[in-house]
Design an enzyme around this catalytic site. Sequence first.
Site, PDB file in Angstrom:
ATOM      1  N   GLU A 101       0.818  -1.226   0.000  1.00 36.44           N
ATOM      2  CA  GLU A 101       0.000   0.000   0.000  1.00 36.44           C
ATOM      3  C   GLU A 101       0.848   1.270   0.000  1.00 36.44           C
ATOM      4  O   GLU A 101       0.805   2.077   0.943  1.00 36.44           O
ATOM      5  CB  GLU A 101      -0.940  -0.003   1.208  1.00 36.44           C
ATOM      6  CG  GLU A 101      -1.955  -1.112   1.150  1.00 36.44           C
ATOM      7  CD  GLU A 101      -2.882  -1.135   2.361  1.00 36.44           C
ATOM      8  OE1 GLU A 101      -2.547  -0.530   3.387  1.00 36.44           O
ATOM      9  OE2 GLU A 101      -3.932  -1.778   2.265  1.00 36.44           O
ATOM     10  N   GLU A 154      -6.523  -8.101  -0.235  1.00 39.59           N
ATOM     11  CA  GLU A 154      -6.857  -8.167   1.199  1.00 39.59           C
ATOM     12  C   GLU A 154      -8.314  -7.809   1.403  1.00 39.59           C
ATOM     13  O   GLU A 154      -8.807  -6.838   0.835  1.00 39.59           O
ATOM     14  CB  GLU A 154      -6.056  -7.135   2.010  1.00 39.59           C
ATOM     15  CG  GLU A 154      -4.609  -7.399   2.189  1.00 39.59           C
ATOM     16  CD  GLU A 154      -3.944  -6.288   3.017  1.00 39.59           C
ATOM     17  OE1 GLU A 154      -4.639  -5.600   3.792  1.00 39.59           O
ATOM     18  OE2 GLU A 154      -2.733  -6.111   2.867  1.00 39.59           O
TER      19      GLU A 154
HETATM   20  C1  GAL Z   1      -4.168  -3.084   5.249  1.00 36.44           C
HETATM   21  C2  GAL Z   1      -2.695  -3.447   5.360  1.00 36.44           C
HETATM   22  C3  GAL Z   1      -2.531  -4.691   6.221  1.00 36.44           C
HETATM   23  C4  GAL Z   1      -3.303  -4.577   7.484  1.00 36.44           C
HETATM   24  C5  GAL Z   1      -4.720  -4.258   7.168  1.00 36.44           C
HETATM   25  C6  GAL Z   1      -5.581  -4.081   8.378  1.00 36.44           C
HETATM   26  O1  GAL Z   1      -4.390  -1.813   4.766  1.00 36.44           O
HETATM   27  O2  GAL Z   1      -2.152  -3.697   4.107  1.00 36.44           O
HETATM   28  O3  GAL Z   1      -1.153  -4.848   6.489  1.00 36.44           O
HETATM   29  O4  GAL Z   1      -2.752  -3.566   8.269  1.00 36.44           O
HETATM   30  O5  GAL Z   1      -4.780  -3.054   6.468  1.00 36.44           O
HETATM   31  O6  GAL Z   1      -6.909  -3.729   7.990  1.00 36.44           O
END
Ligand code: GAL
Length: 661
Positions: free
Chosen positions: A154, A307
């Site tokens: 990110e 994710e």
């Molecule tokens: C994302 C990040 C992850 C984790 C997640 C929690 O934005 O890439 O590492 O922190 O958020 O929601």
Amino acid sequence: MPTRSLTDRLDGLAFGGDYNPEQWDEPVWKEDDTLMRRARVNLATMGVFSWALLEPDEGRYDFAWLDAHIDRLHANGVAVDLATPTASPPPWFTLAHPDALPVTPDSTRLTHGSRDTYCLAAPAYRSAARRIASALAERYGEHPAVALWHVHNEYGTLCYCDHTAAAFRAWLRARHGSLDALNEAWGTVFWSQRYTSWEQLLPPRVTQWHKNPGQALDFRRFWSDEIIAAYREQRDAIRAHSDRPVTTNLMLPAYQNVDLWALARELDVVTSDQYPSAPGPDAAADVAFHADRARSLGGGRPWLLMEQGTNTVYDRDRVLAKEPGDVLRHTLGHIARGSEGALFFQWRQSRAGAETWHSAMVPHAGPDSRIFREVAHVGEAVARLGELAGSTVTASVAVLHEADAWWALGVDGLPSADLDYHAALGRAHRALWDAGVTVDFAHPEHDLSRFALVIAPALFLLSDGAAENLRRYVAGGGTLLVQHASGYVDDRMHARLGGYPAAPLREALGVRVEEYRPLRRDERIALSDGSHGTVWSESLRAEGADTLAAYAEGMLAGAPALTRHRFGTGTGWYLSTRLDDAGYAALVARLLDETGVAPEAPGLPAQVEAVLRRAPDGRSWRVLINHRPEPVPLPEPARDVLTGITLAELPPGGCAVLRIT
Ligand code: GAL
């Protein structure tokens, strides 16, 4: 360049998540192997936050532990999405290179102890990042388990330090060529800001009052280029040793420190993370908003949800749980819109550390839990959808999105703080989602001719090229809706003179905005058709356009609020206020009706999401998600690929994937 696609390597869609075995021990690893098989996991993201273990001291690598885990996963049938760990430098790095720590606009230098504590413009950071990317690629580039490379995590954090200042100056020289040109572009003649040497130029740090808008916008552009350059360095270091696709996970939709169109062009496959910010149907709409943007950024090519959370809905200052069934509905929402699977953050919920309370596929409670049972059920569903790999989604409606326009609404000194770019984009998408229509996002300078309808909800900044492109789109038969406060400035943040929006667009819309009149917070202004406007109003002159609704009160009473103009073989619509929800929904319905755009699946009621994926060989599937609390009969019984059963109706909250052709 990659020799095979991700889904070829996986032999189907991807299912899995971030896997951090370094947080656990042997008995847990053994259980992971069993549970991953049970949940049909076939892709694990590794190493995102492992820099301290991979390089315990500067230049000394320890890969033995990672070798063992990758080999174990491989033996278990799980491929690896291998990350470069550069989003989280270890403490030794920051102590050795304190100048690489990020600095906030008020000149506070941050310390380590969290993550993302680096300045992207610091030479020591950039070379350390290249070195570790290269070392990883050299070691694992040909490993049979590696199916994808995941550069960084990110990208987006900003920095205002002296390294940044030096890099910004170099970028400004390249962009403007001379100080005269820069002074002209930034309008420095006002407030005695004239620069007489390059050394005087700074990032937009804390100032006494409004910052210069040209400087603020150029800084955003510069930082975006810096991100893209940093990504390319790592990607190229990896490509020297590996033929696997390379990506970096974007954070959509609200994280906008990078020009997403430009970064997406550099990715072998677009990947993105999504965490909704409200529960229920709002979360489902947010899934669609995210997924349509991710797909559009890749030009319609398949993309991958990198994710999501099993139980994570960020609602301001708390994290709400997802309801039973949401994980499947959200997963299918993404897959419906072109994702080649679904990954989560993270596989196993941490027992310690900064994200102990973040949800995971295996929660603290262990596998005997609702969450893991749902995960296993969703894994089974995704495994059955392998035939969808490589199929794509098309849309006949577009919403325009552009980085400069977003950044332009973030500068100081605008007439209203309520011109919210992200909210305007989401609202246009939501109205179309509610109407059952699939949406693409497009750049205002793209060829738009394949769209029957284009909505421009927030183009405060509009370049000359974009204004001309939109004029051409309407002249050539397109239907364009432009919303309030659009085309007010050019790409240098200079106000358009002679009336807004930019001249070529005025011609297409047949209107001229003579005066902007922001509304007070909570003020509503009545329109002649019974709807109301908020946030903004304009003294609008029809110059060829028909008035469809007029302001009904105040100084603007009787003046046009909503107009339509036949131009060439197309139609330009202009809306000069922010309509209330019902009024906006009615306007969108009218536009869809006039352009002949029907819902994806006629015969289904509102809140039954339907999207078509088509394969190049003519096969197609309709993904259906019932967001209603009652069962919904299907127009005709059809076989569901998820279950193999012929369905006559969708249960409340139920999903189906129907093979159409
Ligand atoms: C994302 C990040 C992850 C984790 C997640 C929690 O934005 O890439 O590492 O922190 O958020 O929601």
